[in-house]
Design an enzyme around this catalytic site. Sequence first.
Site, PDB file in Angstrom:
ATOM      1  N   TYR A  26       0.785  -1.232   0.000  1.00  0.00           N
ATOM      2  CA  TYR A  26       0.000   0.000   0.000  1.00  0.00           C
ATOM      3  C   TYR A  26       0.821   1.288   0.000  1.00  0.00           C
ATOM      4  CZ  TYR A  26      -3.447  -3.500   1.192  1.00  0.00           C
ATOM      5  OH  TYR A  26      -4.243  -4.620   1.184  1.00  0.00           O
ATOM      6  N   HIS A  83     -14.452  -7.267  -2.283  1.00  0.00           N
ATOM      7  CA  HIS A  83     -14.623  -8.696  -2.509  1.00  0.00           C
ATOM      8  C   HIS A  83     -15.814  -9.285  -1.764  1.00  0.00           C
ATOM      9  CE1 HIS A  83     -10.561  -7.632  -3.533  1.00  0.00           C
ATOM     10  NE2 HIS A  83     -10.315  -7.375  -2.260  1.00  0.00           N
ATOM     11  N   HIS A 103      -7.807   1.014  -6.393  1.00  0.00           N
ATOM     12  CA  HIS A 103      -7.047   0.146  -5.482  1.00  0.00           C
ATOM     13  C   HIS A 103      -5.585   0.539  -5.552  1.00  0.00           C
ATOM     14  CE1 HIS A 103     -10.492  -2.381  -4.780  1.00  0.00           C
ATOM     15  NE2 HIS A 103     -10.697  -2.368  -6.083  1.00  0.00           N
ATOM     16  N   LEU A 104      -4.954   0.686  -4.414  1.00  0.00           N
ATOM     17  CA  LEU A 104      -3.536   1.026  -4.368  1.00  0.00           C
ATOM     18  C   LEU A 104      -2.683  -0.095  -4.955  1.00  0.00           C
ATOM     19  CD1 LEU A 104      -3.684   2.489  -0.796  1.00  0.00           C
ATOM     20  CD2 LEU A 104      -2.903   3.780  -2.785  1.00  0.00           C
ATOM     21  N   SER A 105      -2.992  -1.322  -4.579  1.00  0.00           N
ATOM     22  CA  SER A 105      -2.232  -2.472  -5.074  1.00  0.00           C
ATOM     23  C   SER A 105      -2.951  -3.086  -6.268  1.00  0.00           C
ATOM     24  CB  SER A 105      -2.070  -3.517  -3.961  1.00  0.00           C
ATOM     25  OG  SER A 105      -3.321  -4.087  -3.628  1.00  0.00           O
TER      26      SER A 105
END
Length: 150
Positions: A26, A83, A103-105
């Site tokens: 992150y 999710h 989303h960061l990742s």
Amino acid sequence: MSQLSRILLLNGPNLNMLGAREPKHYGTLSLAAIEANVQALAAKNNIELECFQANSEEKLIDKIHQSFKKVDFILINPAAFTHTSVALRDALLAVAIPFVEIHLSNIHKREPFRHHSYFSDVAEGVICGLGAKGYECAFEFAVEFLAKKA
């Protein structure tokens, strides 16, 4: 004079721990730093930006409902709710405010349970794996999207 466009930046559970939480995935920037970067972009673009983070699904849903007919675009990092949360998805569909999922990742390079999103198929776009830069990209997209609608 036309009314300012309004964008809501929503961040889900555990994102208040950014900077300390799993920096490998992150990054090292805090959520406050990310929000400040997006606020600076908003000021440059004459956009009203509200930032909101909650660890509770209920609070995020309530914030989305409160945005009905008050917000022009939503930027959302649903975090782990990506999710699991049909309820959050349904709230976004109920208000019919266009949104980008952030989303960061790169969720597709992570554990298999993170590969599925309940939001991607109803989002205007999805940005993942770009770290904090993804928030800036999502904001820029929202500005262009709103300009085309004007």
